[in-house]
Scaffold this motif. Structure first.
Motif, PDB file in Angstrom:
ATOM      1  N   ILE A  83      -3.935 -15.329  19.863  1.00 37.39           N
ATOM      2  CA  ILE A  83      -3.843 -15.989  18.563  1.00 37.39           C
ATOM      3  C   ILE A  83      -2.568 -16.826  18.520  1.00 37.39           C
ATOM      4  O   ILE A  83      -2.592 -17.999  18.128  1.00 37.39           O
ATOM      5  N   ALA A  84      -1.464 -16.237  18.950  1.00 37.22           N
ATOM      6  CA  ALA A  84      -0.193 -16.974  18.980  1.00 37.22           C
ATOM      7  C   ALA A  84      -0.297 -18.182  19.908  1.00 37.22           C
ATOM      8  O   ALA A  84       0.192 -19.275  19.585  1.00 37.22           O
ATOM      9  N   GLY A  85      -0.949 -18.014  21.043  1.00 34.13           N
ATOM     10  CA  GLY A  85      -1.124 -19.122  21.977  1.00 34.13           C
ATOM     11  C   GLY A  85      -1.965 -20.241  21.405  1.00 34.13           C
ATOM     12  O   GLY A  85      -1.668 -21.425  21.576  1.00 34.13           O
ATOM     13  N   ALA A  86      -3.019 -19.879  20.687  1.00 28.49           N
ATOM     14  CA  ALA A  86      -3.886 -20.893  20.074  1.00 28.49           C
ATOM     15  C   ALA A  86      -3.134 -21.660  18.995  1.00 28.49           C
ATOM     16  O   ALA A  86      -3.277 -22.876  18.868  1.00 28.49           O
ATOM     17  N   GLU A  87      -2.325 -20.963  18.237  1.00 33.95           N
ATOM     18  CA  GLU A  87      -1.556 -21.617  17.175  1.00 33.95           C
ATOM     19  C   GLU A  87      -0.451 -22.491  17.757  1.00 33.95           C
ATOM     20  O   GLU A  87      -0.133 -23.535  17.204  1.00 33.95           O
ATOM     21  N   GLY A  88       0.115 -22.085  18.863  1.00 41.31           N
ATOM     22  CA  GLY A  88       1.189 -22.863  19.476  1.00 41.31           C
ATOM     23  C   GLY A  88       0.688 -24.065  20.251  1.00 41.31           C
ATOM     24  O   GLY A  88       1.370 -25.075  20.356  1.00 41.31           O
ATOM     25  N   GLY A  89      -0.522 -23.958  20.783  1.00 42.50           N
ATOM     26  CA  GLY A  89      -1.069 -25.019  21.613  1.00 42.50           C
ATOM     27  C   GLY A  89      -1.533 -26.223  20.831  1.00 42.50           C
ATOM     28  O   GLY A  89      -1.384 -27.349  21.252  1.00 42.50           O
ATOM     29  N   ASP A  90      -2.117 -26.020  19.688  1.00 35.44           N
ATOM     30  CA  ASP A  90      -2.574 -27.025  18.743  1.00 35.44           C
ATOM     31  C   ASP A  90      -3.723 -27.897  19.234  1.00 35.44           C
ATOM     32  O   ASP A  90      -4.566 -28.272  18.455  1.00 35.44           O
TER      33      ASP A  90
END
Length: 163
Positions: A83-90
């Motif tokens: 989830i954090a990766g998806a939010e950071g990747g954009d």
């Protein structure tokens, strides 16, 4: 092959004079708080806490059932990280790649509850608590993925898997 040289004149577009470490730190903290406060992240952390409590009930006497501890922890941990990766990747494709992995690990957790029940895990009511939390997570997940911006993407030369 050339060795990396710290004295290289190229700065890759980074100008130290334009960098404000305090402002960057505040921005980083605001972004972490934003991600932490997302309903899907809160539910993912709740699932992790349920898993953490559940594994305490797993008896060490049965090695096969005890093996479920690491699988449950791994899946619950990866959900939060992705989830954090998806939010950071954009970028849409990166977000979707993370979403697919989140779905896989959430479904793994469901499968593990069935496996534990089948193997005779005694505290089945706790398995249902986890299953209920995953169902709530699934509904949040659907809304979260629906909010991904399909126009914010770029080719990665692996094809358009999510269009």
């Amino acid at each position: 092959m050339d060795n990396f040289d710290n004295d290289d004149e190229e700065d890759f577009g980074f100008n130290e004079e334009d960098f404000n470490s305090e402002e960057s730190r505040r921005e980083f903290q605001r972004e972490n708080e934003r991600v932490d406060n997302l309903p899907i992240m809160k539910k993912a952390r709740e699932i992790f806490d349920i898993v953490d409590s559940l594994v305490e009930l797993i008896d060490d006497d049965d090695a096969f059932i005890a093996h479920y501890r690491s699988m449950l922890f791994e899946d619950a941990s990866i959900i939060c990280a992705k989830i954090a990766g998806a939010e950071g990747g954009d970028l849409y494709s990166l977000r979707m790649e993370n979403a697919v992995l989140i779905k896989i690990h959430a479904r793994n957790l469901l499968a593990q509850t069935s496996g534990l029940k089948m193997l005779g895990f005694k505290d089945v009511r706790y398995l249902q608590v986890l299953r209920d939390a995953i169902e709530e997570f699934r509904l949040l997940f659907l809304a979260w993925v629906e909010g991904f911006d399909k126009t914010n993407d770029m080719s990665d030369n692996w094809g358009n898997l999510f269009r």
